[in-house]
Design an enzyme around this catalytic site. Structure first.
Site, PDB file in Angstrom:
ATOM      1  CD  GLU A 127      -2.672   1.161   2.604  1.00  0.00           C
ATOM      2  OE1 GLU A 127      -3.779   1.740   2.587  1.00  0.00           O
ATOM      3  OE2 GLU A 127      -2.220   0.585   3.622  1.00  0.00           O
ATOM      4  CE  LYS A 145      -7.494   1.090   3.720  1.00  0.00           C
ATOM      5  NZ  LYS A 145      -6.301   1.804   4.244  1.00  0.00           N
ATOM      6  CB  CYS A 157      -4.110  -1.550   4.779  1.00  0.00           C
ATOM      7  SG  CYS A 157      -3.127  -1.240   6.284  1.00  0.00           S
TER       8      CYS A 157
END
Length: 507
Positions: free
Chosen positions: A263, A338, A372
């Site tokens: 990321e 995301k 993440c």
């Protein structure tokens, strides 16, 4: 007592006398129920591999007879006569998709030796070797006559499944991983013990590959390369791309199928916007994203490797997102935004969350991407698993060991509960001259489910913490199929769907 020799082999025409004797004994409650010699010879002639005998000291004491059918031509509503072509076996089609079991029996004097299980195992192996979708058969329920006045066939089958009632045929079928698709009426009208009813049974071949005979096929062993990226200043985009290509080249030298970046690996380019406030600086970084995506696509094709591009900021309709790309080696690409920006991403940058949760098809199976913080929400992994995900890729960026452990432990949980592999890749080092990107902590890893076929630690491979390096590991997708079907515990199969479910609401 003399030792017995048990053998499983193909049935031959010379075995007929033993076969007839054993069958007449097995079906003593159904006088005259045995295969005629010409019928057996016909079966052996058209499909020798499908006729399996079990012998004890050379004598045939049981057999399993099968044909191959194009199952769609018959569907679930058929009789025994129809599926066998009225005992002519004209329905046998070597190019069909289903192994149809037309007979299994064992001489009653030889029961208790697990001979029927050996016959079933041989039939399953044949189904796998022929790459057929599965096995279908009509099964008797011979103990039903004792309960016909008390309950319907459906209730009877449920009670056999719950082990409240024993049925010599159906109980055995359940123990061999067959499921009951439906109840057939008048399947074998002369079967008085079953009151004319039968179960339509099915066993699925978990190794079946629909396109196995084509040039482009899904691999069973997949090689993954993780890039544990060292943060450093590059001066310009050319310097960053030189380092990206170095890692793609290094991983592709190992003939990897996937290379995974972390990321915000491109954060060093924010140095150019250091004089701006954080929200403006991240939007400045976003102007490089399309160029990076184009270069990743070029590298994927030229180095023959699928690339998970880590993640980068992107502005769409004036809204800021954190986006990751799947750049396939055939030149196509997909993207994932995301879902859950972290509180700091929202507060400092005004980041928005994406709304699309889906798996991606590749030449190495179905994959998912979560970025993440996303992996800390178990619902996302479950949704992807129910779409068939086999490998989950998680690019991440964490600044402390606490933050890293949240990602790592949750990723491990996703591997176990969703019976999949999870590959996590992060950044290490520091960027003292870039605001909001000071420190990074990472230990990249390929994580596995927890069962006998996998490492006892659940870790296939991992990097040295906080060191720039690559990790290369092979994962076996066939082991996932075996886990789904035969694992010590089966998290996906045992979900209480009658009690709860995970659903998505489209915005």
């Amino acid at each position: 007592m003399a030792e017995e020799t048990i053998d499983i082999r193909q049935l031959t025409a010379e075995d007929y006398r033993d076969l007839k004797e054993s069958m007449m004994s097995a079906y003593a409650d159904m006088p005259g129920s045995y295969w005629r010699e010409g019928t057996i010879q016909r079966l052996i002639q058209i499909f020798p591999d499908g006729q399996i005998a079990v012998t004890v000291n050379g004598k045939v004491v049981g057999c399993a007879l099968s044909i191959i059918v194009d199952y769609e031509k018959f569907g679930d509503d058929h009789t025994y006569e129809q599926i066998t072509g009225y005992y002519t076996f004209s329905t046998h089609n070597p190019k069909g998709d289903t192994l149809y079991g037309i007979e299994v029996f064992v001489h009653p004097d030889y029961r208790g030796k697990r001979l029927a299980r050996r016959l079933y195992d041989a039939r399953k192996a044949l189904c796998e070797n022929l790459n057929l979708e599965g096995i279908v058969a009509g099964g008797r329920i011979p103990n039903y006559e004792k309960y016909a006045d008390q309950m319907s066939p459906r209730i009877y089958i449920e009670k056999v499944g719950d082990k409240e009632i024993y049925d010599p045929t159906l109980t055995f079928q359940f123990s061999n991983d067959f499921i009951v698709k439906k109840i057939l009426r008048n399947y074998l009208p002369h079967d008085h013990s079953s009151k004319g009813f039968a179960t339509l049974l099915q066993w699925f071949n978990i190794y079946y590959e629909k396109d196995r005979d084509t040039i482009r096929y899904n691999k069973s062993t997949v090689r993954i390369g993780l890039v544990q990226w060292q943060m450093r200043t590059y001066g310009n985009m050319d310097g960053l791309l030189q380092q990206v290509e170095f890692f793609v080249d290094a991983v592709s030298d190992y003939e990897a199928d996937f290379v995974v970046f972390p990321e915000f690996f491109n954060a060093p380019l924010m140095l150019e916007f250091n004089q701006l406030d954080p929200a403006a600086a991240i939007r400045g970084l976003a102007k490089y994203t399309e160029t990076l995506r184009e270069k990743f696509s070029e590298f994927a094709k030229s180095y023959n490797v699928n690339i998970i591009t880590g993640s980068m900021p992107i502005v769409i309709d004036d809204l800021l997102y954190n986006i990751s790309y799947l750049c396939r080696r055939d030149g196509t690409w997909d993207s994932f935004r995301k879902i859950h920006p972290t509180p700091s991403e929202v507060y400092s940058w005004g980041m928005k969350g994406g709304n699309d949760i889906r798996v991606f098809d590749t030449d190495c199976g179905k994959i998912g991407i979560l970025i993440c913080y996303d992996v800390e929400f178990p619902e996302l992994g479950r949704i992807l698993a129910e779409q068939g995900m086999q490998i989950l890729f998680v690019p991440f960026l964490t600044d402390t060991q606490n933050g890293y452990n949240r990602v790592r432990f949750c990723a491990q949980a996703r591997a176990i509960e969703n019976e999949c592999y999870v590959a996590i890749a992060g950044c290490v080092g520091n960027l003292p001259k870039v605001n909001n990107m000071d420190l990074q902590y990472a230990q990249s890893a390929v994580l596995t489910p927890s069962d006998f076929a996998f490492p006892v630690t659940g870790v296939k491979a991992e990097s040295t913490p906080n060191t720039e390096m690559i990790v290369v590991a092979d994962v076996d997708l066939v082991l996932l199929k075996e886990l789904h079907a035969f694992g010590s515990v089966q998290n996906l199969k045992d979900i209480r769907r009658d009690l709860y479910e995970v659903v998505t609401r489209k915005k």
